[in-house]
Structure formats: structure tokens, C-alpha cells
Design a protein around this motif. Structure first.
Motif, PDB file in Angstrom:
ATOM      1  N   ASP A 236       0.819  -1.215   0.000  1.00  0.00           N
ATOM      2  CA  ASP A 236       0.000   0.000   0.000  1.00  0.00           C
ATOM      3  C   ASP A 236       0.850   1.261   0.000  1.00  0.00           C
ATOM      4  OD1 ASP A 236      -2.098  -1.747   0.187  1.00  0.00           O
ATOM      5  OD2 ASP A 236      -2.521  -1.353   2.305  1.00  0.00           O
ATOM      6  N   LEU A 237       1.853   1.294   0.863  1.00  0.00           N
ATOM      7  CA  LEU A 237       2.677   2.501   0.987  1.00  0.00           C
ATOM      8  C   LEU A 237       4.058   2.112   1.495  1.00  0.00           C
ATOM      9  CD1 LEU A 237       1.531   5.911   2.448  1.00  0.00           C
ATOM     10  CD2 LEU A 237       3.784   4.999   2.975  1.00  0.00           C
ATOM     11  N   THR A 238       5.078   2.569   0.793  1.00  0.00           N
ATOM     12  CA  THR A 238       6.460   2.279   1.170  1.00  0.00           C
ATOM     13  C   THR A 238       7.244   3.576   1.269  1.00  0.00           C
ATOM     14  OG1 THR A 238       6.408   0.143   0.033  1.00  0.00           O
ATOM     15  CG2 THR A 238       8.576   1.054   0.551  1.00  0.00           C
ATOM     16  N   SER A 239       7.939   3.746   2.372  1.00  0.00           N
ATOM     17  CA  SER A 239       8.782   4.922   2.561  1.00  0.00           C
ATOM     18  C   SER A 239      10.227   4.576   2.260  1.00  0.00           C
ATOM     19  CB  SER A 239       8.661   5.436   3.999  1.00  0.00           C
ATOM     20  OG  SER A 239       9.618   6.453   4.249  1.00  0.00           O
ATOM     21  N   ALA A 240      10.875   5.440   1.484  1.00  0.00           N
ATOM     22  CA  ALA A 240      12.305   5.264   1.240  1.00  0.00           C
ATOM     23  C   ALA A 240      13.116   5.735   2.441  1.00  0.00           C
ATOM     24  CB  ALA A 240      12.728   6.029  -0.014  1.00  0.00           C
ATOM     25  N   ASN A 241      12.488   6.526   3.326  1.00  0.00           N
ATOM     26  CA  ASN A 241      13.123   6.937   4.580  1.00  0.00           C
ATOM     27  C   ASN A 241      12.986   5.814   5.598  1.00  0.00           C
ATOM     28  OD1 ASN A 241      11.665   9.147   3.152  1.00  0.00           O
ATOM     29  ND2 ASN A 241      12.739  10.475   4.564  1.00  0.00           N
ATOM     30  N   SER A 242      13.828   5.821   6.598  1.00  0.00           N
ATOM     31  CA  SER A 242      13.600   4.967   7.757  1.00  0.00           C
ATOM     32  C   SER A 242      12.534   5.621   8.628  1.00  0.00           C
ATOM     33  CB  SER A 242      14.889   4.796   8.567  1.00  0.00           C
ATOM     34  OG  SER A 242      15.260   6.031   9.173  1.00  0.00           O
ATOM     35  N   LEU A 243      11.919   4.849   9.512  1.00  0.00           N
ATOM     36  CA  LEU A 243      10.920   5.410  10.414  1.00  0.00           C
ATOM     37  C   LEU A 243      11.535   6.502  11.280  1.00  0.00           C
ATOM     38  CD1 LEU A 243       8.152   5.492  11.757  1.00  0.00           C
ATOM     39  CD2 LEU A 243       8.850   3.560  13.201  1.00  0.00           C
ATOM     40  N   PHE A 244      12.737   6.271  11.765  1.00  0.00           N
ATOM     41  CA  PHE A 244      13.407   7.258  12.608  1.00  0.00           C
ATOM     42  C   PHE A 244      13.636   8.559  11.845  1.00  0.00           C
ATOM     43  CE2 PHE A 244      17.336   9.291  14.091  1.00  0.00           C
ATOM     44  CZ  PHE A 244      17.013   9.517  15.425  1.00  0.00           C
ATOM     45  N   THR A 245      14.113   8.435  10.604  1.00  0.00           N
ATOM     46  CA  THR A 245      14.379   9.626   9.791  1.00  0.00           C
ATOM     47  C   THR A 245      13.092  10.380   9.486  1.00  0.00           C
ATOM     48  OG1 THR A 245      16.283   8.544   8.768  1.00  0.00           O
ATOM     49  CG2 THR A 245      15.373  10.452   7.627  1.00  0.00           C
ATOM     50  N   LEU A 246      12.026   9.643   9.186  1.00  0.00           N
ATOM     51  CA  LEU A 246      10.753  10.277   8.862  1.00  0.00           C
ATOM     52  C   LEU A 246      10.182  11.015  10.065  1.00  0.00           C
ATOM     53  CD1 LEU A 246       8.597  10.622   6.630  1.00  0.00           C
ATOM     54  CD2 LEU A 246       7.453   8.615   7.570  1.00  0.00           C
ATOM     55  N   LEU A 247      10.293  10.407  11.245  1.00  0.00           N
ATOM     56  CA  LEU A 247       9.769  11.050  12.447  1.00  0.00           C
ATOM     57  C   LEU A 247      10.604  12.264  12.838  1.00  0.00           C
ATOM     58  CD1 LEU A 247       8.855   7.923  14.620  1.00  0.00           C
ATOM     59  CD2 LEU A 247       7.303   9.420  13.354  1.00  0.00           C
ATOM     60  N   CYS A 248      11.915  12.182  12.620  1.00  0.00           N
ATOM     61  CA  CYS A 248      12.795  13.303  12.976  1.00  0.00           C
ATOM     62  C   CYS A 248      12.657  14.464  11.998  1.00  0.00           C
ATOM     63  CB  CYS A 248      14.250  12.837  13.026  1.00  0.00           C
ATOM     64  SG  CYS A 248      14.626  11.751  14.413  1.00  0.00           S
ATOM     65  N   ASN A 249      12.425  14.143  10.732  1.00  0.00           N
ATOM     66  CA  ASN A 249      12.331  15.189   9.722  1.00  0.00           C
ATOM     67  C   ASN A 249      11.244  14.834   8.709  1.00  0.00           C
ATOM     68  OD1 ASN A 249      12.710  17.392   8.103  1.00  0.00           O
ATOM     69  ND2 ASN A 249      14.744  16.806   7.371  1.00  0.00           N
ATOM     70  N   PRO A 250       9.968  15.012   9.084  1.00  0.00           N
ATOM     71  CA  PRO A 250       8.869  14.641   8.184  1.00  0.00           C
ATOM     72  C   PRO A 250       8.748  15.543   6.963  1.00  0.00           C
ATOM     73  CG  PRO A 250       8.024  15.786  10.112  1.00  0.00           C
ATOM     74  CD  PRO A 250       9.484  15.555  10.364  1.00  0.00           C
ATOM     75  N   ASN A 251       9.542  16.610   6.920  1.00  0.00           N
ATOM     76  CA  ASN A 251       9.484  17.523   5.780  1.00  0.00           C
ATOM     77  C   ASN A 251      10.392  17.092   4.632  1.00  0.00           C
ATOM     78  OD1 ASN A 251       7.744  19.137   7.279  1.00  0.00           O
ATOM     79  ND2 ASN A 251       9.424  20.293   8.180  1.00  0.00           N
ATOM     80  N   GLU A 252      11.126  16.004   4.826  1.00  0.00           N
ATOM     81  CA  GLU A 252      11.946  15.418   3.767  1.00  0.00           C
ATOM     82  C   GLU A 252      11.506  13.974   3.595  1.00  0.00           C
ATOM     83  OE1 GLU A 252      14.372  16.577   1.826  1.00  0.00           O
ATOM     84  OE2 GLU A 252      14.713  18.571   2.675  1.00  0.00           O
ATOM     85  N   MET A 253      10.912  13.653   2.452  1.00  0.00           N
ATOM     86  CA  MET A 253      10.406  12.289   2.298  1.00  0.00           C
ATOM     87  C   MET A 253      10.347  11.865   0.844  1.00  0.00           C
ATOM     88  SD  MET A 253       6.271  12.639   2.850  1.00  0.00           S
ATOM     89  CE  MET A 253       6.368  13.617   4.332  1.00  0.00           C
ATOM     90  N   THR A 254      10.443  10.553   0.654  1.00  0.00           N
ATOM     91  CA  THR A 254      10.163   9.924  -0.627  1.00  0.00           C
ATOM     92  C   THR A 254       9.268   8.730  -0.350  1.00  0.00           C
ATOM     93  OG1 THR A 254      12.295  10.588  -1.578  1.00  0.00           O
ATOM     94  CG2 THR A 254      11.119   8.790  -2.661  1.00  0.00           C
ATOM     95  N   LEU A 255       8.091   8.720  -0.956  1.00  0.00           N
ATOM     96  CA  LEU A 255       7.111   7.661  -0.746  1.00  0.00           C
ATOM     97  C   LEU A 255       6.721   7.040  -2.077  1.00  0.00           C
ATOM     98  CD1 LEU A 255       4.629   9.484   1.687  1.00  0.00           C
ATOM     99  CD2 LEU A 255       6.509   7.967   2.330  1.00  0.00           C
ATOM    100  N   ALA A 256       6.479   5.733  -2.060  1.00  0.00           N
ATOM    101  CA  ALA A 256       5.889   5.028  -3.199  1.00  0.00           C
ATOM    102  C   ALA A 256       4.620   4.365  -2.684  1.00  0.00           C
ATOM    103  CB  ALA A 256       6.857   3.990  -3.753  1.00  0.00           C
ATOM    104  N   TYR A 257       3.485   4.642  -3.325  1.00  0.00           N
ATOM    105  CA  TYR A 257       2.228   4.124  -2.781  1.00  0.00           C
ATOM    106  C   TYR A 257       1.242   3.771  -3.887  1.00  0.00           C
ATOM    107  CZ  TYR A 257       0.462   8.872  -3.589  1.00  0.00           C
ATOM    108  OH  TYR A 257       0.098  10.064  -4.163  1.00  0.00           O
ATOM    109  N   ASP A 258       0.301   2.921  -3.526  1.00  0.00           N
ATOM    110  CA  ASP A 258      -0.761   2.493  -4.433  1.00  0.00           C
ATOM    111  C   ASP A 258      -1.761   3.633  -4.577  1.00  0.00           C
ATOM    112  OD1 ASP A 258      -2.813   1.318  -5.807  1.00  0.00           O
ATOM    113  OD2 ASP A 258      -3.119  -0.344  -4.401  1.00  0.00           O
ATOM    114  N   ALA A 259      -1.777   4.278  -5.740  1.00  0.00           N
ATOM    115  CA  ALA A 259      -2.625   5.456  -5.942  1.00  0.00           C
ATOM    116  C   ALA A 259      -4.097   5.105  -6.097  1.00  0.00           C
ATOM    117  CB  ALA A 259      -2.149   6.236  -7.162  1.00  0.00           C
ATOM    118  N   THR A 260      -4.420   3.824  -6.291  1.00  0.00           N
ATOM    119  CA  THR A 260      -5.819   3.430  -6.466  1.00  0.00           C
ATOM    120  C   THR A 260      -6.349   2.655  -5.266  1.00  0.00           C
ATOM    121  OG1 THR A 260      -5.186   1.379  -7.604  1.00  0.00           O
ATOM    122  CG2 THR A 260      -5.553   3.336  -8.971  1.00  0.00           C
ATOM    123  N   LEU A 261      -5.629   2.645  -4.162  1.00  0.00           N
ATOM    124  CA  LEU A 261      -6.059   1.910  -2.973  1.00  0.00           C
ATOM    125  C   LEU A 261      -7.440   2.382  -2.517  1.00  0.00           C
ATOM    126  CD1 LEU A 261      -5.296  -0.137  -0.739  1.00  0.00           C
ATOM    127  CD2 LEU A 261      -4.366   1.800   0.561  1.00  0.00           C
TER     128      LEU A 261
END
Length: 411
Positions: free
Chosen positions: A259-284
Motif C-alpha cells: 500500500d505505501l512504502t517509505s524510502a526513509n527509515s521510520l526514525f528519519t521520517l519522524l525526525c524530519n517529516p518535511n523530507e520524504m520519498t514515498l511510493a504508494y498504491d494510488a488506487t487503494l
């Protein structure tokens, strides 16, 4: 976990509250995104007759945009997409509350929504935490763009002029002999006048307007203020960040992705949510047979450095590399046709994604009017202290600006 990031109520717009003299005054709105269109509808509701919305591009919506990535009737957002509330119906109803015009159909605002609770992955590891706590709503068959067009634009479309970029806003003009307080110079040299101007251009355009080196800005997108904006306002514009960002849609033969995959680690995403790369199912949740994978990159590092300076074709290829890295080369194997790229950093009348959190002091300054009699009002998601980056936040600020304008006209 319930998420309610959106306003629970919006500024009131009492019907026909101004005098006959005030209702004939001229208001010009620059920008036909969510904020500009909500300002126009609010003014119409309150009885203002002379309202003109000048939109630089050939379509309304601003950062609300929808496309058809396949040959079917499937339409997907490539700008704002999520409602950011577990009660999306309440949000949409609140946005339209008090804006009904004579003859409106009460059913017009009703659209089908879906509960959006994707299974989160960080790389190949599933995150039970994010899967559990992240829940909200999205449109099922409609889009943010179509909702705005059907519910707001259709009511003010006679007031909107497309392909009308503004090159200069002259304010602080003396009103001797009935002259208007603001002159609006279009790119073609035409001059419009207004008693009050509501400026809803994105922060990226305001940043260009105060840049000392304006050579990087295309002539068609260049906006100047005369006199120059007050120093405190320039400082606020500079202080709030509106980073680059893009979205790429891929049609795939098979659904090989979660459904949704983050190229960031969870720690990185939580520390800096303003920098992200996501791949996700657009028709979910949309009950569609098409397999559409979306890649979103936002931030100065994830979007700016990785994709900066690339052509549309190069952006598509680089985004496909991200997919291949995440899913062991399955992107290239399953790709159908060419990717669809929406790079908001390169849009000449946008120049960025959405504003990131910053000082409320600066946002308060951004929302203040300027001019000897307050003839220019600024509005947009960037002027919202609580709801920046959100469509409801932009709508809220548009309604607020309309009330401010009516107050000035009544003075």
C-alpha cells in the motif's frame, strides 16, 4: 487514532451584509486556487457585486490538479490528495457552510469518500505502528480538483479570467477624484483598478517577487510590488520554507508493491517529516482494476538535490530507479507506457509544494494587509498559523480575507 488536522469551523459569511455603496466597490483577487475561489464565493455571498479573479494559468485550482494516467476514465490527484481528517465529510461540509447562494442544490457537496488506512512499509519491513496510527479519508472517484471546481468555481466562474498573469501590483495610490487604491498591471500591459486587492499567489511566487536576483524567474511568472513590500513582510516571506516537490504516476502490469512504502527509515521520517520519498498504491480503496503506482518526493534534499535541473523525461527515469531500488527491479519489468510527471517546482506560477512549519509570528505577518488604508490582503495556506499546507487551510484563509475586504469597504 483519530486525526483532525483541519478546521472545525470557518469564518462566517453573512448574506448581503454591506451597504449599496460598498457593494459596488471593485475587488480584484489574484489567483484562482482554493483560497482565491473561496474568497470570491464568500464575497458573492456577502453581496459584493464587482469581483474579478485573475488567474495566470489556463486552468483553476492552483496546486489542486487531476489527471488521467490511463486510457480509462480514472482520474487521480497529482497535487493535494488527502483530506487529512478521519471525518472527511465533516471537513467538506464545514468548508461550504454558510456559502449557499440562492438556488443552490443542497446535494451538490456530497461526494463518496473512502477510509484510507494503508499498510506502511519502510523498505521491506512492515511498520505495525504507522499502519495502526495513520488513518484518514480520501476521495473515492472524485478528486480535490473536481470537488473545488464543482462546488466553488461553478458558482463564480463568470468572475474568473484565465490566462491573465499579473506582472505588477501598485498600491498606496491616492484616491483623489474617485480613483481606485490599487492598480493591477497584467503581463500584456493592461491595467485593472481595485478598491481592495486579495493576493493569493503561492509563497513561491512571493519569494520570487522579493528576490534580488530575478533572472531565474521567467518573465511570465515575475510579480513585482510597487512600492516594495514592507521589510517585515519580506522577512516573513523569506523565513517560511516552501520546498520543491513532485509526483510521478506509473501504470504497471501487476501490483508488486504494498500500500505505501517509505524510502526513509521510520526514525528519519519522524525526525524530519518535511523530507520524504514515498511510493504508494494510488488506487487503494478506489475499486479500480488499473495498477497505478505513485512516487512522491518532497523537500530540499529528496526533491531538490535529487531531481533538480532534470527534464521531465529525466525525472520519470530517476523516479523509476527509486521504484526499482525499493522493489528489486520490478518497476522496469512491469511498466506500461510513459510515466506521468508533475513537478511543482517547475510550475511557473507555483514554484514549490506547500509551506512547512515555521514561526507563527511570520505567518501572522504574512496574513496582515498592507497599504495606507490596507488595500492589499494576502491569503493562502501560507498565511494560516494552524492549517498551513492543507486545502481546508487555504479555504479558511480565503474566507477570512473576504471578511477583511468587506470590513475595509465599509470603513
Amino acid at each position: 487514532m483519530q486525526h483532525h488536522f483541519c478546521p472545525k469551523s470557518f469564518p462566517s459569511t453573512p448574506k448581503d451584509i454591506i451597504s449599496d455603496e460598498s457593494r459596488r466597490k471593485q475587488i480584484v483577487i489574484v489567483g484562482a486556487g482554493a483560497s482565491g475561489l473561496f474568497a470570491a464565493l464568500s464575497l458573492k455571498r456577502m453581496g459584493v457585486v464587482n469581483v474579478t479573479v485573475l488567474e495566470a494559468s489556463n486552468d483553476i485550482g492552483g496546486r489542486l490538479k487531476a489527471v488521467r494516467p490511463t486510457s480509462s476514465d480514472l482520474t487521480l490527484d497529482v497535487g493535494a490528495e488527502w483530506i487529512h481528517s478521519t471525518d472527511g465529510s465533516r471537513v467538506l461540509n464545514s468548508m461550504m457552510e454558510g456559502l449557499a447562494l440562492d438556488g443552490d442544490n443542497d446535494e451538490s457537496n456530497k461526494v463518496e469518500l473512502i477510509t484510507y488506512q494503508p499498510k506502511w512499509y519502510f523498505g521491506k519491513r512492515r511498520s505495525k505502528l504507522m499502519t495502526t496510527i495513520y488513518k484518514e479519508t480520501k476521495f473515492k472517484s472524485a478528486t480535490w480538483y473536481s470537488w473545488l471546481k464543482d462546488n466553488v468555481y461553478e458558482k463564480v466562474k463568470d468572475n474568473v479570467e484565465l490566462n491573465s498573469p499579473v506582472s505588477e501590483i501598485r498600491y498606496n495610490n491616492k484616491q483623489e477624484g474617485g480613483e481606485k487604491a490599487v492598480e493591477v498591471v497584467l503581463a500584456n500591459g493592461e491595467i485593472r483598478t481595485a478598491d481592495v486587492l486579495i493576493c493569493t499567489v503561492p509563497l513561491g511566487i512571493l519569494k520570487q517577487s522579493i528576490a534580488k536576483d530575478r533572472t531565474s524567474a521567467s518573465a511570465s511568472a515575475s510579480l513585482q510590488f510597487n512600492p516594495a513590500l514592507p521589510i517585515k513582510l519580506q522577512e516573513a516571506i523569506h523565513a517560511i520554507d516552501m520546498p520543491p516537490g513532485l509526483r510521478v504516476l506509473f501504470q504497471m502490469k501487476e501490483k508488486f508493491y504494498p500500500d505505501l512504502t517509505s524510502a526513509n527509515s521510520l526514525f528519519t521520517l519522524l525526525c524530519n517529516p518535511n523530507e520524504m520519498t514515498l511510493a504508494y498504491d494510488a488506487t487503494l480503496g478506489k475499486d479500480r482494476e488499473e495498477n497505478i503506482l505513485a512516487v512522491v518526493a518532497i523537500g530540499n534534499e529528496h526533491a531538490g538535490k535529487r531531481f533538480g535541473g532534470m527534464s521531465t523525461c529525466e525525472v520519470g527515469k530517476e523516479a523509476l530507479r527509486i521504484v526499482d531500488d525499493l522493489f528489486d527491479g520490478q518497476g522496469t519489468v512491469n511498466l506500461i507506457g510513459e510515466p506521468l510527471v508533475q513537478d511543482w517546482s517547475e510550475e511557473p506560477f507555483i514554484r514549490g509544494t506547500y509551506t512547512f512549519p515555521g514561526s507563527n509570528r511570520h505567518r501572522r505577518t504574512l496574513g496582515q494587509s498592507i497599504g495606507e488604508s490596507g488595500q492589499v490582503i494576502f491569503a493562502g495556506e501560507h498565511t494560516s498559523m494552524k492549517y498551513h499546507s492543507l486545502v481546508p487551510g487555504a479555504a479558511y484563509e480565503g474566507r477570512r480575507a473576504a471578511l477583511d475586504a468587506v470590513g475595509m469597504m465599509a470603513d
